[in-house]
Design a protein around this motif. Sequence first.
Motif, PDB file in Angstrom:
ATOM      1  N   PHE A 478       0.816  -1.213   0.000  1.00  0.00           N
ATOM      2  CA  PHE A 478       0.000   0.000   0.000  1.00  0.00           C
ATOM      3  C   PHE A 478       0.849   1.262   0.000  1.00  0.00           C
ATOM      4  CE2 PHE A 478      -3.630  -2.446   2.056  1.00  0.00           C
ATOM      5  CZ  PHE A 478      -4.363  -2.443   0.905  1.00  0.00           C
ATOM      6  N   TYR A 479       2.147   1.132   0.306  1.00  0.00           N
ATOM      7  CA  TYR A 479       2.994   2.313   0.476  1.00  0.00           C
ATOM      8  C   TYR A 479       3.050   3.108  -0.826  1.00  0.00           C
ATOM      9  CZ  TYR A 479       6.861   5.084   2.248  1.00  0.00           C
ATOM     10  OH  TYR A 479       7.649   6.127   2.685  1.00  0.00           O
ATOM     11  N   PHE A 480       2.607   4.323  -0.767  1.00  0.00           N
ATOM     12  CA  PHE A 480       2.485   5.196  -1.939  1.00  0.00           C
ATOM     13  C   PHE A 480       1.609   4.587  -3.027  1.00  0.00           C
ATOM     14  CE2 PHE A 480       6.084   7.583  -0.174  1.00  0.00           C
ATOM     15  CZ  PHE A 480       5.434   8.794  -0.153  1.00  0.00           C
ATOM     16  N   GLN A 481       0.620   3.816  -2.635  1.00  0.00           N
ATOM     17  CA  GLN A 481      -0.384   3.322  -3.577  1.00  0.00           C
ATOM     18  C   GLN A 481      -1.783   3.615  -3.072  1.00  0.00           C
ATOM     19  OE1 GLN A 481       0.732   2.253  -6.354  1.00  0.00           O
ATOM     20  NE2 GLN A 481       2.823   1.667  -5.875  1.00  0.00           N
ATOM     21  N   SER A 482      -1.988   3.469  -1.760  1.00  0.00           N
ATOM     22  CA  SER A 482      -3.330   3.716  -1.235  1.00  0.00           C
ATOM     23  C   SER A 482      -3.231   4.168   0.208  1.00  0.00           C
ATOM     24  CB  SER A 482      -4.165   2.438  -1.307  1.00  0.00           C
ATOM     25  OG  SER A 482      -5.231   2.531  -0.408  1.00  0.00           O
ATOM     26  N   ARG A 483      -3.781   5.339   0.485  1.00  0.00           N
ATOM     27  CA  ARG A 483      -3.704   5.869   1.834  1.00  0.00           C
ATOM     28  C   ARG A 483      -4.624   5.121   2.784  1.00  0.00           C
ATOM     29  NH1 ARG A 483      -2.624  11.662   0.643  1.00  0.00           N
ATOM     30  NH2 ARG A 483      -0.443  11.576   1.127  1.00  0.00           N
ATOM     31  N   SER A 484      -5.854   4.865   2.333  1.00  0.00           N
ATOM     32  CA  SER A 484      -6.816   4.227   3.240  1.00  0.00           C
ATOM     33  C   SER A 484      -6.370   2.811   3.558  1.00  0.00           C
ATOM     34  CB  SER A 484      -8.207   4.240   2.610  1.00  0.00           C
ATOM     35  OG  SER A 484      -8.174   3.590   1.379  1.00  0.00           O
ATOM     36  N   TYR A 486      -3.297   1.609   3.517  1.00  0.00           N
ATOM     37  CA  TYR A 486      -2.125   1.674   4.378  1.00  0.00           C
ATOM     38  C   TYR A 486      -2.553   1.982   5.801  1.00  0.00           C
ATOM     39  CZ  TYR A 486       2.596   2.857   5.872  1.00  0.00           C
ATOM     40  OH  TYR A 486       3.796   2.888   6.516  1.00  0.00           O
ATOM     41  N   SER A 487      -3.515   2.883   5.930  1.00  0.00           N
ATOM     42  CA  SER A 487      -3.986   3.273   7.254  1.00  0.00           C
ATOM     43  C   SER A 487      -4.547   2.065   8.001  1.00  0.00           C
ATOM     44  CB  SER A 487      -5.036   4.361   7.121  1.00  0.00           C
ATOM     45  OG  SER A 487      -5.393   4.859   8.373  1.00  0.00           O
ATOM     46  N   PHE A 490      -1.703  -0.345   8.807  1.00  0.00           N
ATOM     47  CA  PHE A 490      -0.824   0.221   9.827  1.00  0.00           C
ATOM     48  C   PHE A 490      -1.469   0.159  11.211  1.00  0.00           C
ATOM     49  CE2 PHE A 490       0.618   4.009  12.189  1.00  0.00           C
ATOM     50  CZ  PHE A 490       1.934   3.640  12.338  1.00  0.00           C
ATOM     51  N   LYS A 491      -2.778   0.386  11.265  1.00  0.00           N
ATOM     52  CA  LYS A 491      -3.495   0.346  12.534  1.00  0.00           C
ATOM     53  C   LYS A 491      -3.342  -1.026  13.190  1.00  0.00           C
ATOM     54  CE  LYS A 491      -7.925   2.045  14.171  1.00  0.00           C
ATOM     55  NZ  LYS A 491      -9.239   2.482  13.708  1.00  0.00           N
ATOM     56  N   ARG A 494       0.303  -1.688  14.193  1.00  0.00           N
ATOM     57  CA  ARG A 494       0.658  -0.945  15.393  1.00  0.00           C
ATOM     58  C   ARG A 494       0.114  -1.637  16.635  1.00  0.00           C
ATOM     59  NH1 ARG A 494      -1.823   4.897  15.889  1.00  0.00           N
ATOM     60  NH2 ARG A 494      -3.625   3.593  16.280  1.00  0.00           N
TER      61      ARG A 494
END
Lengths: 547, 253
Positions: A478-484, A486-487, A490-491, A494
Amino acid sequence: MPSIKRIARRVVSAVLAAAMLCTGVVAYADEPYTGYNYDWWGDPVPSQNGYVVDKVISGLDIGCGQLTNPADLYFDDNEKLYIADSGYTGNYDTRDQKGRIVITDKDMNLITTVEYLDFSDKQEWLKEEEARFERGELTEERFQKEINVYFNNPTGVFVDDDNVYVADSENERVVQFTVDTDKSGNGCGKVVEVFTRPDATYYDAGTTFRPEKVLVDAAKNVYVCITTITRGAVVFSREGEFNGYYGANRVEKTGEVILNAFWKLIMTTEQIKRMKRSVPVELSNFDIDDDNFVYTVTKNKNSDTDVLKKMNSAGTNIFINLGYNEYSFGDPLIKYYRGTTYSSQICDVDVGPNGEINLLDLQTGRVFQYDDECTLMFIFGGSGDQKGTFTTVNAIESIDTNVYVLDSRKSTITIFKRTEFGSIVHEAMSLFNAGKYNEAMEPWNEVLRRDSNYWMAYIGLGNAYLNAKDYEAAMDNFYFQSRSGYSDAFKSWRMNFIRENFTLFAVIIIAIFVAIYVISSIRGKARLKKRAAADKILREQQKKEEG
Amino acid sequence: MRFDLDLPAWKWPFYIMRHPFEGYEDLRWKKAYNMKVAMIIVALFFVVSVCDQLLTGFLHNYSMTKVFNIVPVIIQSILLFVTWVVGNWALCTLFNGEGTMRNICVNTAYALVPYIIGRIINIILSNCLTRDEATFLTFVNIITVGYTALLLISGMKTVHQYNFWQTIVSMLFTIVAMVIIIILAVLLVSLFQQVYLFVYAIYTELLYRNPSLSSSALILIMVGVVVAVIAIVCVAYTLYEKAQIKKEQKKLR
């Protein structure tokens, strides 16, 4: 005796020469256009072609004589192709006889042509109209146009079961007919219904009625697209009664419109009446899918609101930008080249069998293919004189894996076939949209192997990994492909990270608190000591002064 | 006002941050303006602006990092600072401001400290927060930028010894002055570009016409011609002056 070195040299050169001769020249036909796509930054990047030219068909290939200014294509449910050959003047004598409907099968073999209409089933209606004409309710010109047995510039065609609907623009009518053969074996249209200019008072008296395109929904309502009307498509019931308008575009919020809205706050009604009215841009073309959603496009150059709309039967747009620019259609970049501005003008829309949306760009002759969620899949075609490029595109239709594009200037139909890459993307996309992320992984990997620029493949893989709870891999994709995406990944990552290292975090936090306490207490004591010392000195000074 | 302040120079910015109104007065009273510290803060401001584009987490980074260009960052940080200082000084010396260029520079730099700290916090937080939690970043941003604005007002007020409304008006007009400075600078740059292009055109023209000439020799010749022209003008002017003086002397006699 020649040395071994020399022999070896001769042998090698002979082999090389033979190899050179055997190879020959491989002639291969490249496409006249470069496939491209858009990356996450919105920049165009080269991509594999999803569609390549299969063949180019003219009227002579079909076997019906040259097509003249063909205006529309339509595939019916029986895979028959209807071509509205709007400029055909074959063996007609007068000026108000122009155009025909050519019917072919999927492989472009002629079935029949419809050149004239048969009103024998509509005698009652004819009499009624004649009576109206004699009463003076109809002008002669209009009456003649209504009962014209020939077409006059038919620019739109639609088929519903056996009923063919033709937007007969110069005759100011939409005719519904069934295809029939007359005694001499020529095709003719047995008229079922004629839709003419509504007499209702709320049909604006000033506007003309020149139907450009037509379509019919499941309830047999007839939608007529007229480019001079900005209030949407004109809707008729199946009996031919005017039902109102459908699906007007919104007014684009340009600076002028906002300024006008401001002036309207302070002006009197008299002044407002004299102001230029801001009207939305008109519909240019439409299509309907199997679920009865109507897709409309506008080819107005100066507007980028409501370029493509997908509407339910109530006229509510589903592809609506709610504050974000989620949807954009055509080339987002406006290009200036030698004093001319090139921006996309979407002139036709077609919904394919799997819900993919093909948009046809009049300006560049390109076809933009989207999936049913409006993700750009392929761009193909272009402007030019080669096979696969166009001068003036008019209509697009698709069946199975082929896309048919009609060029009215060249009077040809170009058939694009899906490449292997295209098939893989389509397979992956349909699996992805069905929520089968894991099954879609294999085709997405294949897509990336063939074209590492393909943006959607990363999203697909990312979602697959996210589904498989492999958050790190998902984040990578998703890195530099889709913000949602990745979010989300990442959640979870984390959360896992904190859980795994909970003791460490706890120790650090406790250590910080303890350190803060210790330092503050030490500093507090030091400060007290300092103050006491200062007080002591002060007291001694006072004593001295007293003493 | 505290008279027992004896802080090392690097502690002053933090002292001012803790005492936004009194701090600048103390700074002025103690005459503790320190250019070195101010320059370090400006350098930090620039570094933080770069980091803001490059190190902010992907989820919260809306800058175009596909192609990173440092020139806009320089303009947005250092040039902005310089034009503010110059503009404010130019304006306020005309309107009874007491601040010298140096003092304005130091006060403005000290006011930037909360902003820099906020940026650093944001860069760290942006790598730990998801997209839904972007509110925290906005919160930090608003607080620190607001605090910097407050410090700036206080600093300008103290350095020029204005009252509150005078300060606000002078700051607004400073922004206008900054715009004018930038416009003039752009004009000047484009003008020099034209001159450069003109000279370059002559250079290439000469080079094409004299293939035997080496480029370094041509540069030397052109510099020589320019120097010669300047020298001739100077000599001619001196001679003219002398002639004038002689005329005057004659008249006096």
